[in-house]
Design a protein around this motif. Structure first.
Motif, mmCIF file in Angstrom:
data_model
loop_
_atom_site.group_PDB
_atom_site.id
_atom_site.type_symbol
_atom_site.label_atom_id
_atom_site.label_comp_id
_atom_site.label_asym_id
_atom_site.label_seq_id
_atom_site.Cartn_x
_atom_site.Cartn_y
_atom_site.Cartn_z
ATOM 1 N N ASP A 137 0.847 -1.196 0.000
ATOM 2 C CA ASP A 137 0.000 0.000 0.000
ATOM 3 C C ASP A 137 0.884 1.248 0.000
ATOM 4 O OD1 ASP A 137 -2.126 -1.769 0.177
ATOM 5 O OD2 ASP A 137 -2.261 -1.611 2.362
ATOM 6 N N TYR A 138 0.257 2.415 -0.075
ATOM 7 C CA TYR A 138 1.042 3.648 -0.016
ATOM 8 C C TYR A 138 0.150 4.818 0.388
ATOM 9 C CZ TYR A 138 -0.871 4.316 -4.765
ATOM 10 O OH TYR A 138 -1.715 4.436 -5.860
ATOM 11 N N TRP A 139 0.807 5.888 0.845
ATOM 12 C CA TRP A 139 0.105 7.093 1.268
ATOM 13 C C TRP A 139 0.137 8.126 0.148
ATOM 14 C CZ3 TRP A 139 2.794 7.644 6.725
ATOM 15 C CH2 TRP A 139 2.376 6.569 7.534
ATOM 16 N N THR A 140 -0.885 8.969 0.099
ATOM 17 C CA THR A 140 -1.011 9.939 -0.995
ATOM 18 C C THR A 140 -0.960 11.392 -0.529
ATOM 19 O OG1 THR A 140 -3.433 9.798 -0.829
ATOM 20 C CG2 THR A 140 -2.356 8.345 -2.426
ATOM 21 N N ASP A 141 -1.035 11.627 0.758
ATOM 22 C CA ASP A 141 -1.019 12.988 1.297
ATOM 23 C C ASP A 141 0.253 13.168 2.126
ATOM 24 O OD1 ASP A 141 -1.400 15.341 2.851
ATOM 25 O OD2 ASP A 141 -3.571 15.165 2.628
ATOM 26 N N LYS A 142 1.086 14.126 1.764
ATOM 27 C CA LYS A 142 2.357 14.333 2.458
ATOM 28 C C LYS A 142 2.188 14.873 3.871
ATOM 29 C CE LYS A 142 5.102 14.951 -1.735
ATOM 30 N NZ LYS A 142 6.036 15.831 -2.483
ATOM 31 N N GLN B 101 -9.446 1.081 6.666
ATOM 32 C CA GLN B 101 -8.504 -0.024 6.838
ATOM 33 C C GLN B 101 -7.304 0.421 7.659
ATOM 34 O OE1 GLN B 101 -5.219 1.126 4.085
ATOM 35 N NE2 GLN B 101 -5.405 -0.948 4.767
ATOM 36 N N LEU B 102 -6.479 -0.544 8.064
ATOM 37 C CA LEU B 102 -5.417 -0.272 9.029
ATOM 38 C C LEU B 102 -4.440 0.788 8.539
ATOM 39 C CD1 LEU B 102 -4.452 -1.157 11.826
ATOM 40 C CD2 LEU B 102 -2.979 -2.841 10.712
ATOM 41 N N GLY B 103 -4.232 0.869 7.230
ATOM 42 C CA GLY B 103 -3.304 1.848 6.683
ATOM 43 C C GLY B 103 -3.745 3.288 6.859
ATOM 44 N N THR B 104 -4.961 3.502 7.350
ATOM 45 C CA THR B 104 -5.447 4.862 7.606
ATOM 46 C C THR B 104 -5.292 5.257 9.072
ATOM 47 O OG1 THR B 104 -7.743 4.390 8.272
ATOM 48 C CG2 THR B 104 -7.248 4.365 5.901
ATOM 49 N N ALA B 105 -4.958 4.309 9.922
ATOM 50 C CA ALA B 105 -5.072 4.527 11.363
ATOM 51 C C ALA B 105 -3.808 5.094 11.994
ATOM 52 C CB ALA B 105 -5.442 3.220 12.049
ATOM 53 N N ILE C 92 -12.826 7.407 18.744
ATOM 54 C CA ILE C 92 -12.096 7.264 17.480
ATOM 55 C C ILE C 92 -12.662 8.258 16.480
ATOM 56 C CG2 ILE C 92 -11.567 5.728 15.551
ATOM 57 C CD1 ILE C 92 -11.548 3.407 17.481
ATOM 58 N N ARG C 93 -11.801 9.102 15.952
ATOM 59 C CA ARG C 93 -12.234 10.129 15.019
ATOM 60 C C ARG C 93 -11.920 9.712 13.581
ATOM 61 N NH1 ARG C 93 -13.976 15.483 15.057
ATOM 62 N NH2 ARG C 93 -14.969 14.660 16.932
ATOM 63 N N TYR C 94 -12.870 9.994 12.699
ATOM 64 C CA TYR C 94 -12.707 9.751 11.263
ATOM 65 C C TYR C 94 -12.591 11.087 10.544
ATOM 66 C CZ TYR C 94 -14.199 9.056 6.435
ATOM 67 O OH TYR C 94 -14.292 9.096 5.063
ATOM 68 N N LEU C 95 -11.538 11.235 9.734
ATOM 69 C CA LEU C 95 -11.335 12.426 8.915
ATOM 70 C C LEU C 95 -11.701 12.096 7.466
ATOM 71 C CD1 LEU C 95 -7.845 13.542 10.295
ATOM 72 C CD2 LEU C 95 -10.113 14.223 11.101
ATOM 73 N N PRO C 96 -12.495 12.917 6.780
ATOM 74 C CA PRO C 96 -13.005 12.578 5.450
ATOM 75 C C PRO C 96 -12.033 12.860 4.307
ATOM 76 C CG PRO C 96 -13.926 14.662 6.130
ATOM 77 C CD PRO C 96 -13.083 14.185 7.282
ATOM 78 N N TYR C 97 -10.741 12.891 4.604
ATOM 79 C CA TYR C 97 -9.759 13.194 3.560
ATOM 80 C C TYR C 97 -9.105 11.897 3.083
ATOM 81 C CZ TYR C 97 -10.176 17.212 6.703
ATOM 82 O OH TYR C 97 -10.666 18.191 7.542
ATOM 83 N N PRO C 98 -9.144 11.605 1.776
ATOM 84 C CA PRO C 98 -8.464 10.398 1.267
ATOM 85 C C PRO C 98 -6.954 10.609 1.268
ATOM 86 C CG PRO C 98 -9.445 11.632 -0.552
ATOM 87 C CD PRO C 98 -9.855 12.337 0.706
ATOM 88 N N MET C 99 -6.248 9.820 2.074
ATOM 89 C CA MET C 99 -4.805 10.044 2.236
ATOM 90 C C MET C 99 -3.967 8.783 2.046
ATOM 91 S SD MET C 99 -4.581 12.913 5.300
ATOM 92 C CE MET C 99 -5.519 12.104 6.583
ATOM 93 N N SER C 100 -4.604 7.681 1.597
ATOM 94 C CA SER C 100 -3.847 6.452 1.365
ATOM 95 C C SER C 100 -4.569 5.580 0.349
ATOM 96 C CB SER C 100 -3.649 5.679 2.679
ATOM 97 O OG SER C 100 -4.892 5.243 3.192
ATOM 98 N N VAL C 101 -3.840 4.576 -0.142
ATOM 99 C CA VAL C 101 -4.383 3.634 -1.130
ATOM 100 C C VAL C 101 -4.175 2.218 -0.629
ATOM 101 C CG1 VAL C 101 -4.147 2.711 -3.466
ATOM 102 C CG2 VAL C 101 -4.014 5.178 -3.080
#
Length: 334
Positions: A99-104, A164-168, A210-219
């Motif tokens: 996987d990878y992240w998209t937001d620096k 998914q775990l890559g967002t946490a 647990i807070r959810y942020l609506p910004y797509p930052m990973s794949v």
């Protein structure tokens, strides 16, 4: 270096992907220190060599943990036994090797939130699915607004709508010190790859917000073929995993003093229907029980709702339909 965040990568046979994962983490812009703990579970390809090269280039920033024998196949919990003990951060963030992240500024945004909001055990965000076979990329259905995610959402566990775990980013001490019940589900030679995120999320939600942020930052890269062609061994592994998941949920019900009993019962019923479908055993008593208990509402696909209703009353015909579908799909793949 005194890292605020320990970024955790778990890799296995991902030589084609691991560089992209590492580069996406190394490109993070933060006003705090972070470290990257990269665990390879005895890959048979060049993944360990690539990790070693990066660790040498970024000495002190990347900490490699390279296994000589596959530990997951032995039923070991990689996080609790090898990774968390090596981590020095206040928080842990995750990225699988493919996987990878998209937001620096992903790490900065999440750390800022957790540092400024007491009582929160984790912060997650929107993400993309990437289907390797088709090249299709789609947004997960986690929602378009900032919100808190509760325990019941994690018990229901819809892969399309749970980050998914890559967002946490999670409280590392809380994740490390959690009771054994919440370590992992499955694992070992006779089960699927161990599932660590569901029990972790549930434990965190029971002990904080647990807070959810609506910004797509990973794949999240999905590499499975998605065909109906499953070996008897694959089916058996799925069945074993589902049995372990039901056992976990039953123990969770006792642990929480039945506070989430209704939600847990519905989830178990859904799993039992899935087991009937996987094994083509539509005569199972559980299939009828699940239907009577209104499991209808748990299916997101209208076709599946119709089919399982049909299967409960005409099991032999349903079995033949599934077999025909399998033969058709397998012929198309070949």
């Amino acid at each position: 270096m005194n890292p605020l965040v320990s970024v955790i990568i778990v890799a296995y046979n991902e030589q084609e992907y691991i560089k992209k994962a590492l580069d996406s983490i190394l490109s993070q812009k933060t006003d705090f220190d972070f470290e990257i703990i990269c665990h390879d579970d005895a890959s048979s390809d060049k993944t360990p060599e690539i990790i070693s090269e990066y660790a040498e280039k970024y000495a002190g920033l990347i900490i490699p943990i390279l296994q000589k024998e596959n530990q997951a196949q032995k039923g070991k919990n990689l996080y609790l036994e090898y990774i968390y003990p090596a981590a020095r951060g206040k928080y842990a963030a995750f990225c699988d090797g493919d996987d990878y992240w998209t937001d620096k500024r992903k790490l900065q945004k999440q750390a800022d939130f957790l540092e400024s909001h007491e009582g929160y055990a984790a912060c997650m965000h929107q993400f993309y699915f990437y289907y390797e076979q088709s090249g299709k990329k789609e947004s997960a259905a986690c929602g378009m607004s900032e919100k808190d995610i509760g325990t019941e959402d994690f018990i229901k566990w819809n892969v399309k709508s749970v980050p998914q775990l890559g967002t946490a980013m999670v409280n590392l001490d809380m994740a490390f010190r959690r009771p054994r019940l919440f370590h992992q589900i499955g694992g070992g030679k006779n089960s699927l790859r161990p599932i660590s995120d569901m029990p972790l999320y549930i434990y965190l939600s029971l002990n904080g917000k647990i807070r959810y942020l609506p910004y797509p930052m990973s794949v999240w890269c999905r590499r499975s073929t998605g065909t109906w062609e499953k070996s008897a061994e694959d089916i058996e592994k799925n069945m074993n995993y589902n049995k372990q998941l039901i056992h976990f949920l039953q123990r969770l019900n006792r642990y929480t003093h039945r506070e989430y009993e209704n939600c847990i019962r519905k989830k178990i019923n859904t799993i039992q229907v899935s087991m009937s479908y996987q094994s083509l055993d539509f005569k199972r008593k559980t299939a009828y029980i699940c239907y009577i208990l209104h499991i209808w509402h748990s299916f997101h696909s209208f076709r599946m709702k119709i089919f399982m209703s049909f299967a409960c009353f005409v099991p032999d015909a349903a079995k033949q339909i599934v077999k025909m579908k399998q033969r058709y799909n397998n012929a198309s793949v070949r």
